[in-house]
Design an enzyme around this catalytic site. Sequence first.
Site, PDB file in Angstrom:
ATOM      1  N   HIS A 112       0.818  -1.273   0.094  1.00  0.00           N
ATOM      2  CA  HIS A 112      -0.076  -0.014   0.115  1.00  0.00           C
ATOM      3  C   HIS A 112       1.065   1.244   0.030  1.00  0.00           C
ATOM      4  O   HIS A 112       0.511   2.183  -0.572  1.00  0.00           O
ATOM      5  CB  HIS A 112      -0.923   0.057   1.405  1.00  0.00           C
ATOM      6  CG  HIS A 112      -1.813  -1.205   1.235  1.00  0.00           C
ATOM      7  ND1 HIS A 112      -2.758  -1.416   0.312  1.00  0.00           N
ATOM      8  CD2 HIS A 112      -1.958  -2.188   2.406  1.00  0.00           C
ATOM      9  CE1 HIS A 112      -3.429  -2.563   0.791  1.00  0.00           C
ATOM     10  NE2 HIS A 112      -3.236  -2.847   1.832  1.00  0.00           N
ATOM     11  N   HIS A 137       5.325   6.830   6.547  1.00  0.00           N
ATOM     12  CA  HIS A 137       5.388   6.399   5.518  1.00  0.00           C
ATOM     13  C   HIS A 137       5.006   7.342   4.384  1.00  0.00           C
ATOM     14  O   HIS A 137       4.647   8.615   4.675  1.00  0.00           O
ATOM     15  CB  HIS A 137       3.986   5.224   5.344  1.00  0.00           C
ATOM     16  CG  HIS A 137       2.781   5.971   5.856  1.00  0.00           C
ATOM     17  ND1 HIS A 137       2.555   5.925   7.290  1.00  0.00           N
ATOM     18  CD2 HIS A 137       1.681   6.534   5.406  1.00  0.00           C
ATOM     19  CE1 HIS A 137       1.159   6.286   7.482  1.00  0.00           C
ATOM     20  NE2 HIS A 137       0.860   6.745   6.332  1.00  0.00           N
ATOM     21  N   HIS A 139       2.460   9.004   0.893  1.00  0.00           N
ATOM     22  CA  HIS A 139       1.404   9.034  -0.302  1.00  0.00           C
ATOM     23  C   HIS A 139       1.904   9.705  -1.639  1.00  0.00           C
ATOM     24  O   HIS A 139       2.366  10.790  -1.317  1.00  0.00           O
ATOM     25  CB  HIS A 139       0.232   9.326   0.339  1.00  0.00           C
ATOM     26  CG  HIS A 139      -0.479   8.583   1.458  1.00  0.00           C
ATOM     27  ND1 HIS A 139      -1.227   7.388   1.345  1.00  0.00           N
ATOM     28  CD2 HIS A 139      -0.138   8.630   2.990  1.00  0.00           C
ATOM     29  CE1 HIS A 139      -1.394   7.158   2.905  1.00  0.00           C
ATOM     30  NE2 HIS A 139      -0.612   7.879   3.696  1.00  0.00           N
ATOM     31  N   GLU A 150      -2.458  13.517   0.385  1.00  0.00           N
ATOM     32  CA  GLU A 150      -4.183  13.435   0.833  1.00  0.00           C
ATOM     33  C   GLU A 150      -4.689  14.794   1.449  1.00  0.00           C
ATOM     34  O   GLU A 150      -5.698  14.860   0.940  1.00  0.00           O
ATOM     35  CB  GLU A 150      -3.921  12.354   1.954  1.00  0.00           C
ATOM     36  CG  GLU A 150      -3.370  11.108   1.503  1.00  0.00           C
ATOM     37  CD  GLU A 150      -3.778  10.008   2.442  1.00  0.00           C
ATOM     38  OE1 GLU A 150      -4.313   8.764   1.654  1.00  0.00           O
ATOM     39  OE2 GLU A 150      -3.550   9.899   3.565  1.00  0.00           O
ATOM     40  N   HIS A 163       3.423  11.097   6.306  1.00  0.00           N
ATOM     41  CA  HIS A 163       3.101  10.820   7.554  1.00  0.00           C
ATOM     42  C   HIS A 163       3.855  10.419   8.609  1.00  0.00           C
ATOM     43  O   HIS A 163       4.589   9.165   8.253  1.00  0.00           O
ATOM     44  CB  HIS A 163       1.930  10.168   7.442  1.00  0.00           C
ATOM     45  CG  HIS A 163       0.551  10.708   6.646  1.00  0.00           C
ATOM     46  ND1 HIS A 163      -0.578  10.174   6.201  1.00  0.00           N
ATOM     47  CD2 HIS A 163       0.354  11.928   6.397  1.00  0.00           C
ATOM     48  CE1 HIS A 163      -1.319  10.880   5.373  1.00  0.00           C
ATOM     49  NE2 HIS A 163      -0.698  12.023   5.342  1.00  0.00           N
ATOM     50  N   THR A 245      -6.116   7.180   7.436  1.00  0.00           N
ATOM     51  CA  THR A 245      -6.554   7.300   5.972  1.00  0.00           C
ATOM     52  C   THR A 245      -6.608   6.365   5.313  1.00  0.00           C
ATOM     53  O   THR A 245      -6.987   6.068   4.127  1.00  0.00           O
ATOM     54  CB  THR A 245      -5.608   8.476   5.303  1.00  0.00           C
ATOM     55  OG1 THR A 245      -4.494   7.890   5.264  1.00  0.00           O
ATOM     56  CG2 THR A 245      -5.506   9.771   6.033  1.00  0.00           C
ATOM     57  N   THR A 246      -6.298   5.130   6.253  1.00  0.00           N
ATOM     58  CA  THR A 246      -6.636   3.789   5.419  1.00  0.00           C
ATOM     59  C   THR A 246      -7.188   2.801   6.442  1.00  0.00           C
ATOM     60  O   THR A 246      -7.325   3.129   7.533  1.00  0.00           O
ATOM     61  CB  THR A 246      -5.116   3.134   5.219  1.00  0.00           C
ATOM     62  OG1 THR A 246      -4.516   2.928   6.461  1.00  0.00           O
ATOM     63  CG2 THR A 246      -4.356   3.850   4.132  1.00  0.00           C
TER      64      THR A 246
END
Length: 364
Positions: A112, A137, A139, A150, A163, A245-246
Amino acid sequence: MLLFTLLLEVIWILAADGGQHWTYEGELENQHCLWASEENCSRSIRDSDLTLPGPHGPDHWPDSYPECGSNAQSPINIQTQSVTFDPELPALQPHGYDQPGTKPLELHNNGHTVQLSLPPTLHLEGFSGKYVAVQLHLHWGQKGSPGGSEHQINSEATAAELHIVHYDSDSYESLSEAAQRPQGLAVLGILIEVGETKNPAYEHILSRLHEIRHKDQKTSVPPFNVTELLPPRLEQYFRYNGSLTTPPCYQSVLWTVFNQRAQISIGQLEKLRETLFSTQEEPLTLLVQNHRVPQPLNQRIVLASFIQVRSLYTTGKMLSLGVGILFGCLCLLLAVYFIARKIRKKRLGNQKSVVFTSAQATEA
């Protein structure tokens, strides 16, 4: 300590996955609609190569993870004209970020995102409790797309977003416990834009991506100064209550989104967009577009640690106003010039008249 950290990671993976498969498939066309005009949205999707919604995409997350459909979800679009200035928000104080120890950090492609483990010696102060770091991590979007972050500020997305996840170690024994409690987690959100030069701090991560191209691959990263991943002005940030957010989308996150952005080069961004795969075997699927679209703010309040300098005019209006002022000044100068010239001419005429009259009087 290492065993404890590994145990936390296992617990976190189990809590996050919940035994269910989820993807970002189906987010692509929703994001596209944010960039297309409303009347062209359906036609743009129909005529493009965008993936149609899948059975495990964001629209279906609430089927397996009910909290993903709740009313305090993240990310959000931060509208600066609607935020509330809070002078009592303390300055953010990251501790241990500049010295993360001597042991290598684990970099992991989990299918992911790319995730870097962080030692518990890193923690945050400036909250009601002590928040210990767990992992960070990224995005990002895909080549040709205008965004990848995001969070958005005034409906503007950036190329990527970092993040950094922490949990309240004063109140809870583990990450998995804290993740299900109000304000159990504190996440720092750093918007990333493209700059002219390579960012050495981000290169510690991006230079190793080729070692974890496939899902579930891991590699080691030498410890580095994590503070350099952050923007310079940590005192300027937005704060709100939100969620992961996941999936499982727990609404337990105290979000801090910095106003100032970090920068990476276009080459570093391309490396992020073109290196990783979300699968282990053929057919390989490129890991891109791993960002959730902004969620409704509902009744939540977004606080700001600084006073916004708000402009009443857009850039176009400011330019027009500047040109108008310049033209007006020029006209005024010309008017003054011609008036002064006329007055001077009149004075010269009066002087000649006086001289002529005096000459006549002398002759008489």
